[in-house]
Design a protein around this motif. Structure first.
Motif, mmCIF file in Angstrom:
data_model
loop_
_atom_site.group_PDB
_atom_site.id
_atom_site.type_symbol
_atom_site.label_atom_id
_atom_site.label_comp_id
_atom_site.label_asym_id
_atom_site.label_seq_id
_atom_site.Cartn_x
_atom_site.Cartn_y
_atom_site.Cartn_z
ATOM 1 N N LEU A 1 -9.281 9.340 0.977
ATOM 2 C CA LEU A 1 -8.285 8.348 0.561
ATOM 3 C C LEU A 1 -8.843 6.921 0.553
ATOM 4 C CD1 LEU A 1 -5.088 9.649 2.408
ATOM 5 C CD2 LEU A 1 -5.530 9.713 -0.054
ATOM 6 N N GLY A 2 -10.095 6.783 0.981
ATOM 7 C CA GLY A 2 -10.689 5.446 1.004
ATOM 8 C C GLY A 2 -10.352 4.661 2.261
ATOM 9 N N ILE A 3 -9.998 5.378 3.316
ATOM 10 C CA ILE A 3 -9.620 4.718 4.575
ATOM 11 C C ILE A 3 -10.796 4.771 5.542
ATOM 12 C CG2 ILE A 3 -8.020 4.767 6.528
ATOM 13 C CD1 ILE A 3 -6.046 6.302 4.718
ATOM 14 N N GLU B 1 -11.482 4.125 13.496
ATOM 15 C CA GLU B 1 -10.522 4.276 14.602
ATOM 16 C C GLU B 1 -10.479 5.704 15.134
ATOM 17 O OE1 GLU B 1 -8.799 2.047 16.224
ATOM 18 O OE2 GLU B 1 -9.463 0.356 14.995
ATOM 19 N N LEU C 1 -4.863 7.562 13.833
ATOM 20 C CA LEU C 1 -4.841 7.836 12.402
ATOM 21 C C LEU C 1 -4.275 6.615 11.678
ATOM 22 C CD1 LEU C 1 -3.222 11.315 12.762
ATOM 23 C CD2 LEU C 1 -5.331 10.980 11.461
ATOM 24 N N ALA C 2 -4.838 6.306 10.521
ATOM 25 C CA ALA C 2 -4.209 5.267 9.705
ATOM 26 C C ALA C 2 -2.848 5.754 9.233
ATOM 27 C CB ALA C 2 -5.086 4.919 8.506
ATOM 28 N N VAL C 3 -2.822 7.014 8.801
ATOM 29 C CA VAL C 3 -1.550 7.586 8.363
ATOM 30 C C VAL C 3 -1.520 9.046 8.796
ATOM 31 C CG1 VAL C 3 -2.553 7.992 6.065
ATOM 32 C CG2 VAL C 3 -0.081 8.085 6.355
ATOM 33 N N LYS D 1 1.576 10.820 -0.650
ATOM 34 C CA LYS D 1 1.928 11.128 -2.038
ATOM 35 C C LYS D 1 1.420 10.011 -2.926
ATOM 36 C CE LYS D 1 6.198 12.870 -0.097
ATOM 37 N NZ LYS D 1 7.645 12.589 0.048
ATOM 38 N N ALA D 2 0.792 10.364 -4.014
ATOM 39 C CA ALA D 2 0.244 9.337 -4.890
ATOM 40 C C ALA D 2 0.038 9.936 -6.270
ATOM 41 C CB ALA D 2 -1.070 8.802 -4.319
ATOM 42 N N ASP E 1 -4.711 7.079 -9.209
ATOM 43 C CA ASP E 1 -5.015 6.015 -8.245
ATOM 44 C C ASP E 1 -6.322 6.306 -7.515
ATOM 45 O OD1 ASP E 1 -2.749 4.583 -8.887
ATOM 46 O OD2 ASP E 1 -1.524 5.566 -7.371
ATOM 47 N N LEU E 2 -6.729 7.567 -7.530
ATOM 48 C CA LEU E 2 -8.007 7.932 -6.914
ATOM 49 C C LEU E 2 -9.042 8.220 -8.000
ATOM 50 C CD1 LEU E 2 -5.909 8.438 -4.566
ATOM 51 C CD2 LEU E 2 -7.537 10.097 -3.712
ATOM 52 N N GLY F 1 0.493 8.236 13.015
ATOM 53 C CA GLY F 1 -0.438 7.300 12.402
ATOM 54 C C GLY F 1 0.080 5.872 12.468
ATOM 55 N N ASP F 2 -0.825 4.916 12.282
ATOM 56 C CA ASP F 2 -0.440 3.509 12.312
ATOM 57 C C ASP F 2 0.637 3.218 11.268
ATOM 58 O OD1 ASP F 2 -2.028 2.736 14.426
ATOM 59 O OD2 ASP F 2 -3.750 2.224 13.172
ATOM 60 N N VAL F 3 0.441 3.745 10.075
ATOM 61 C CA VAL F 3 1.425 3.542 9.010
ATOM 62 C C VAL F 3 2.767 4.137 9.403
ATOM 63 C CG1 VAL F 3 2.107 4.402 6.731
ATOM 64 C CG2 VAL F 3 -0.149 3.381 7.056
ATOM 65 N N ASP F 4 2.715 5.288 10.047
ATOM 66 C CA ASP F 4 3.943 5.996 10.374
ATOM 67 C C ASP F 4 4.730 5.261 11.455
ATOM 68 O OD1 ASP F 4 3.261 8.766 8.866
ATOM 69 O OD2 ASP F 4 1.486 7.881 9.751
ATOM 70 N N LEU G 1 -0.201 3.548 -1.859
ATOM 71 C CA LEU G 1 -1.516 4.102 -1.535
ATOM 72 C C LEU G 1 -2.552 3.018 -1.240
ATOM 73 C CD1 LEU G 1 -3.027 6.888 -1.509
ATOM 74 C CD2 LEU G 1 -3.889 6.238 -3.742
ATOM 75 N N LEU H 1 -2.991 1.885 2.388
ATOM 76 C CA LEU H 1 -3.442 2.762 3.479
ATOM 77 C C LEU H 1 -4.786 2.308 4.060
ATOM 78 C CD1 LEU H 1 -2.317 6.302 2.247
ATOM 79 C CD2 LEU H 1 -1.152 4.711 3.768
ATOM 80 N N PRO H 2 -5.747 1.938 3.210
ATOM 81 C CA PRO H 2 -7.026 1.509 3.797
ATOM 82 C C PRO H 2 -6.946 0.169 4.526
ATOM 83 C CG PRO H 2 -7.325 2.240 1.523
ATOM 84 C CD PRO H 2 -5.854 2.085 1.750
ATOM 85 N N GLN I 1 -4.741 -0.496 9.183
ATOM 86 C CA GLN I 1 -5.260 -0.564 10.547
ATOM 87 C C GLN I 1 -5.818 -1.944 10.864
ATOM 88 O OE1 GLN I 1 -7.694 3.137 10.816
ATOM 89 N NE2 GLN I 1 -5.957 3.859 12.028
ATOM 90 N N ARG J 1 4.532 -1.100 -11.705
ATOM 91 C CA ARG J 1 3.743 -1.992 -10.870
ATOM 92 C C ARG J 1 3.037 -2.970 -11.798
ATOM 93 N NH1 ARG J 1 0.355 2.395 -7.387
ATOM 94 N NH2 ARG J 1 -0.556 2.701 -9.444
#
Lengths: 685, 685
Positions: free
Chosen positions: A318-320, A324, A332-334, A339-340, A344-345, B153-156, B175, B178-179, B182, B341
């Motif tokens: 996901l590019g994260i 950490e 975890l970042a997430v 969902k995306a 986008d990737l 997760g941090d986002v959560d 999306l 997400l990176p 954190q 967007r």
């Protein structure tokens, strides 16, 4: 179904769901299915042109009646159905549910394989049938032409018609489609097929792609991004069939063999994260090319994609930045499902294609473990199921319908052949099976890539290309277990130097002894340190399991599932001999192969499974072994071979008996033959 | 407010909404506002740090009580509020509603200008106060640190906290964030401000941007893409103030002056659509730079953008081929509101910024007309309002709370100075005001860029730089009306050659006569063809209006609004003399300038206005003049000057009187002075 059913109406039972209801004679089977919430595919919306709504009518007993002749209870094929059968072929016994009407009590079987384009379908290794209810559906509509009196836009009339014909509440349209809509509508002479994405949590559905006329096939990807291997399935969203599969090495290996070395690489290199993200996405894109070519499918026909992976693979994909995850508290970042749009990737599928990643359970227990959980379904049953997925860490899930707990245990990489003197990853040339003669202490072994044992005639020729290069995870487990069963190793894991007198294979090395498994070059020995490494790994795995069993308040488990590559190759008997896993009826212990891939396919083919795993992951109690004082205690006890008995004072006779049997018979059972698919998967590794 | 209110609790009335309710003493004013659904801005969530929730407490009567001293009925400022007032300045009379508590009956005024960064605020031309309830809000939260026992997760955890503190039901995350999450959480030491986008139609809100700590300012764009001019406002989403405005020529002019020539360009050139889309987006991006620089704002702080434009501008901006709009049935690709967007259009605002385009009403009545409707609000009132927006087509909207009808009428470009012998677009040097002496038939005029009349001393010097270059739309209307009032033109539009004897300005040209408005070079004449062109244009406009009046079953309108550039410059008196518009009390006729821009601002600042205009546009009855036989009939009648009386047998004396007055006094009223802003806008043109 708002009005109370008329009890004189025919009763219809749908299989395999078991849903039933009464419907007036003349109701189409498709309408009945819809009213009961039984998912029956349909693209053309009842025009008898797509052939996706096929069903079978069963003969046999139903409720208290015997249905003597099902034929009397369903309408005869009308002209539209006959025309379809003539043009497209309809298997014997199959009917189009949009045309066949209910005329009496019926048992209807909804097959999950309404095959339309037979040429692209192939048999797959894992042939599990997944009930379909995909997030992306094809919807054929006939849109009214523009009308100056009611100047709704083309897109808006398309939306209205989709809502009318297909019962959508609210519909959004992807921006990238707006410039295409007018051309497509006119090309299709106002008949088009829309791909509609409907997230399980949202009111609004979304038109993500559009084709002129009837479009009767669409595909999805299920992809498991492992640290070592990336495995991908291309799946028909309409039939559920796996159309093609492929695997490749994870190219991130060049940045670091194991997970922690990849995290280190990110920490040491400013563009390390970016490089690894790019590498894995590129490899995935190549895999898409391979499965698309094999399946004869255009990339643009791929509309949905489900990805799973451990937390670090998940983040890098996901590019994260995974830094950490490299240290406590392993944030975890997430953790929730992601969902995306695949665009986008930059995955270059259909521009409107969707991406779904399963939720992660904890900092060390990722979306892959969630997918395994979804696949094996401890939360769907009453039996207490233990799922073990061994890598550098072991992910352990234990539970049943009432309660599921999960943990990660720091087994280290010994089970993967690392930190073992002659260890290596599972690859051709690696020793994977070992037997030691109880009397002579002479070994025989098999290597990956050959079916022959080392004492079989022709062995040398058979392994001429690969050679014998080292010993992999399953091999090291078997050799240590065999050494224990021969008395070469004591219960506390010490190689018995006294036996050097009996066999030249026991040799002294410094202050300890080693066992020579192979004398020729490269010489392969099992050292005292190797035994210690395995003891530490299995103690960690067992202690984690034990901790979860304690949380559940249980002494035994009903079912054990080994997930992942390691699990596919180890022999459960030996795993139990060494004490990797708690006692369990051997018949209830099995390897489930790439269960993560199966879980990904389930989430791809049925959006209800997405909700199911999200809810399950929220409910799972996460146990952090590092924070549990009892973990250390269990760990110490589990260092013994197989395990010290004290923590298990109440082992029932019922469980102890098969265990003894295993111990007694250990090594005499022939390891099961690998299926052709397993061998192929292995060769790709 | 589920429990029945205690009648002894203080009663609180919020202005200007008029909402009221009873609340226990000690309730904060902010909580009371929230419970009543009164929108009060707040970023910090009641921590008395953002200062956005300012209110004023009014003295005065309330219900049957006289509130003698409001001070007794609200708590005294506590330490937090005092600290804020000390640090950030709080205007006299202002209180922070998150800290002030209700202690007795209160009238609370919610000002729409809680100014925090006074230096970036400027007075704007259109100072209409728009009640705020933006789609994008800033939300400050303090997120719990990671916890290994609960490995969300941090986002959560961010989502959970936002849901808890701000009452969101469901939250999604972009999306691209997400990176970043954190790093931002740690930089802010677990205190962050999220920008949350909440579409008016969706359950789920969406985190679109995130900053460490308290972020106390965010901006949006309101942009009207005209065929000739693009106008942009940069608006604070938190105070509602216009921070900067700018305008530029639409660079598509180089592909075609008017709309139809641009459609032709697309039809003739394979990459024509792409080139025009690129050109307009580039110009918009430059305008963003200009307003951002002027307002001292980073592009990344722009989080929402509302665009309006006629259907062809709308389509080209979105990258949609407008060819279908070039001929019957004038099919819009999309008529409903477009949500996307801004990144999908590569506008380079904040990566999460949202785009909203108002719905189009019909193939010739675009999102700009919808914005004008939203701004003027015929659907919000009981009076019957006529809105006229004149360009190459005139867009006409007529209605009230009960019913709104709309049409487009093919006026042609005469009102814009095209197809007129000496015509030109409104630009410096163009004649815009004309008076003709009733006796001598000598004219005097004024040009854009000077306040002097042509017979004023110093006129020559004043226009030395621009010259007198031609005659623009408002000028041509005035000169034709003046010619009619002088008897130079008959009721059927013929220039009276007999008057050539009285004035040398009446000259013979072929078989018809012309009037010489200016003798010097460049000589400017009004030809018989010019008069015919104006007759045709005004007949089209009037016939369209008349058709709508018939649909509504009315003979007179209560209010007339001229929208757009043309409307800003013509004198309503002359418009009525010529019969462009139906009879109406002169005081109820007004120009509303860039009402489309105002409508865009309303949709930007209040998401309820988005729902309002979407619903209104759905309800509007669209009349296609080309399909209405009566249109032709009205058109013929309306060719006369001012209009043939026969279609209006029942003109009431009440209406006829002011009309006669206008006719009698025609030309004697001084045209209103343009405001400085109008002149600036004109200069940009």
């Amino acid at each position: 179904m708002n009005a109370p059913p008329n009890m004189s109406d025919p009763l219809v039972l749908f299989m395999p769901s078991g849903k039933r209801g009464r419907f007036p004679k003349g109701t189409t089977v498709l309408d009945a299915a819809r009213q009961l919430g039984v998912y029956v595919e349909s693209v053309c919306g009842g025009r008898a042109t797509c052939g996706r709504c096929q069903i079978e009518v069963q003969e046999g007993h139903f409720a208290k009646h015997k249905i003597s002749s099902a034929k009397e209870h369903i309408s005869s094929p009308g002209p539209r159905e006959a025309r379809y059968a003539e043009k497209r072929e309809l298997l014997p016994g199959r009917r189009l549910s949009c045309s066949a009407t209910i005329e009496g009590d019926l048992v209807v079987d909804v097959p999950q394989d309404a095959i339309i384009n037979a040429q692209v379908v192939r048999k797959d290794a894992d042939s599990r049938v997944i009930e379909r209810h995909p997030a992306v559906n094809l919807r054929y509509v006939e849109v009214p032409e523009p009308d100056m009196h009611h100047p709704l836009g083309d897109v808006d009339r398309l939306k209205v018609q989709l809502q009318k014909d297909w019962g959508y509440d609210r519909l959004e349209v992807e921006l990238h489609l707006l410039p295409e809509v007018q051309k497509i509508l006119r090309e299709g002479e106002w008949a088009v097929t829309a791909a509609v994405h409907h997230d399980q949590d949202e009111d609004a559905a979304r038109i993500i792609a559009l084709w002129p006329g009837l479009k009767n096939e669409a595909y999805g990807l299920a992809c498991d991004i492992g640290s070592t291997t990336i495995a991908m399935h291309l799946v028909s969203l309409l039939s559920g069939r796996v159309v093609a599969s492929a695997g490749a090495s994870n190219p991130q290996i060049r940045f670091g063999e194991d997970l922690m070395s990849r995290v280190s690489y990110v920490m040491m290199n400013p563009d390390g994260r970016q490089a690894m993200t790019k590498a894995v996405r590129l490899e995935i894109s190549k895999l898409v090319d391979r499965v698309a070519t094999e399946g004869g499918v255009e990339r643009a026909d791929i509309l949905d994609a489900v990805f799973v992976g451990n937390p670090i693979m998940h983040h890098l994909f996901l590019g994260i930045d995974p830094t950490e995850l490299g240290g406590a508290p392993f944030a975890l970042a997430v953790s929730g499902a992601v969902k995306a749009r695949t665009d986008d990737l930059r995955l270059a599928l259909n521009p409107g294609a969707r991406l779904y990643m399963l939720p992660c359970i904890a900092g060390h227990v990722g979306a892959d473990a969630a997918a395994v959980t979804l696949s094996e379904g401890p939360h769907r049953q009453d039996r207490m199921m233990l799922i073990v997925d061994v890598g550098t860490n072991a992910e352990i899930v234990l539970g049943n319908r009432q309660r599921v707990v999960a943990a990660s245990s720091p087994t280290g990489p010994a089970f993967e052949g690392a930190e073992i003197s002659s260890g290596q990853r599972a690859a051709p040339g690696a020793i994977e099976r070992v037997r030691i003669d109880r009397a002579t202490l002479e070994p025989r072994f098999r290597v990956i890539g050959s079916e022959l044992w080392s004492d079989d005639p022709g062995f040398a020729e058979a392994v001429a290309t690969t050679g014998v290069t080292g010993i992999c995870g399953s091999g090291i487990i078997e050799v240590v277990a065999e050494m224990y069963l021969c008395g070469l190793i004591s219960e506390d894991g010490v190689i018995d130097g006294a036996l050097a007198a009996r066999s030249p294979r026991i040799i002294e090395q410094g202050r300890t002894f080693s066992y020579v498994l192979r004398e020729e070059e490269p010489r392969i020995t099992v050292t005292q340190n190797d035994v210690r490494a395995i003891q530490l790994a299995k103690a960690a795995l067992y202690a984690g399991t034990r901790l979860l069993m304690e949380k559940q308040g249980i002494e035994t488990v009903d079912v054990i599932r080994f997930a992942g590559a390691f699990g596919s190759f180890i022999d459960p008997t030996y795993a139990m001999v060494l004490g990797l896993i708690p006692d369990c009826e051997l018949e209830n212990v099995s390897a489930v192969g790439n269960a993560a891939g199966t879980g990904a396919r389930m989430a791809l083919l049925n959006r209800n499974h997405r909700r199911e795993i999200e809810e399950t992951v929220r409910r799972i109690e996460k146990i952090e072994t590092a924070l549990e004082p009892k973990f250390q205690e269990h760990f110490v006890h589990a260092m013994a071979l197989p395990n010290k008995v004290d923590p298990f004072p109440k082992l029932s006779r019922q469980v102890e008996l098969p265990r003894r049997k295993v111990l007694a018979e250990g090594g005499t059972q022939a390891p099961r033959r690998r299926s052709r698919e397993e061998r192929e998967a292995r060769r790709r590794r």
